[in-house]
Design a protein around this motif. Structure first.
Motif, PDB file in Angstrom:
ATOM      1  N   GLU A  34       0.845  -1.187   0.000  1.00 23.68           N
ATOM      2  CA  GLU A  34       0.000   0.000   0.000  1.00 23.68           C
ATOM      3  C   GLU A  34       0.882   1.239   0.000  1.00 23.68           C
ATOM      4  OE1 GLU A  34      -2.873   1.626   3.290  1.00 23.68           O
ATOM      5  OE2 GLU A  34      -3.813  -0.071   2.255  1.00 23.68           O
ATOM      6  N   VAL A  75      -7.500   2.351  -2.795  1.00 18.44           N
ATOM      7  CA  VAL A  75      -8.184   2.099  -1.535  1.00 18.44           C
ATOM      8  C   VAL A  75      -8.991   3.335  -1.139  1.00 18.44           C
ATOM      9  CG1 VAL A  75      -7.854   1.570   0.902  1.00 18.44           C
ATOM     10  CG2 VAL A  75      -6.397   0.501  -0.795  1.00 18.44           C
ATOM     11  N   SER A  76      -8.379   4.516  -1.299  1.00 22.04           N
ATOM     12  CA  SER A  76      -9.072   5.753  -0.972  1.00 22.04           C
ATOM     13  C   SER A  76      -8.484   6.894  -1.785  1.00 22.04           C
ATOM     14  CB  SER A  76      -8.959   6.065   0.523  1.00 22.04           C
ATOM     15  OG  SER A  76      -7.615   6.373   0.850  1.00 22.04           O
ATOM     16  N   CYS A 107      -3.081   3.636  -2.878  1.00 23.97           N
ATOM     17  CA  CYS A 107      -3.180   2.473  -3.753  1.00 23.97           C
ATOM     18  C   CYS A 107      -2.770   1.217  -2.997  1.00 23.97           C
ATOM     19  CB  CYS A 107      -2.277   2.653  -4.971  1.00 23.97           C
ATOM     20  SG  CYS A 107      -2.636   4.108  -5.949  1.00 23.97           S
ATOM     21  N   SER A 108      -3.293   0.077  -3.443  1.00 24.27           N
ATOM     22  CA  SER A 108      -2.990  -1.201  -2.819  1.00 24.27           C
ATOM     23  C   SER A 108      -2.856  -2.286  -3.876  1.00 24.27           C
ATOM     24  CB  SER A 108      -4.108  -1.580  -1.843  1.00 24.27           C
ATOM     25  OG  SER A 108      -3.834  -2.824  -1.241  1.00 24.27           O
TER      26      SER A 108
END
Length: 109
Positions: A34, A75-76, A107-108
């Motif tokens: 992440e 992810v957000s 990001c992941s």
């Protein structure tokens, strides 16, 4: 006899090299699971426009941006707080409108 041993040795080296390549991680993926990136609001991807206007396109654009960086999904995403930016570059004071805040995308893999 020497040729047979040389060919056997060469075959073993090629086999070991091919096997080691299959054990290596994918080169297109980032090593961290992440990461958070600060993207300028005027980057051309349109994430800031989607966030400010409240449209649902923000998730799709953020996912695409993360994929371009080697991650699988976003992810957000949000507008970055002033504390998120280090301020390591000296700001020039100009009589113009303030620049829009950057977008923070996490990001992941």
């Amino acid at each position: 006899m020497r040729r047979a041993y040389a060919m056997l040795g060469l075959g073993a080296v090629v086999l070991v090299a091919a096997g080691s390549l299959t054990l290596m991680p994918e080169g297109g993926k980032a090593s961290a699971t992440e990461a958070t990136f600060l993207v300028p609001a005027a980057d051309g991807y349109g994430v800031a426009e989607c966030l400010v206007s409240g449209h649902t396109c923000g998730k799709a654009v953020a996912d695409t941006w993360c994929e371009a960086q080697g991650y699988s999904r976003a992810v957000s995403f949000r507008q970055a707080d002033p504390e998120d930016v280090t301020g390591s570059v000296e700001v020039q004071k100009v009589a113009t409108a303030p620049a829009p805040r950057p977008v923070a995308i996490t990001c992941s893999n």
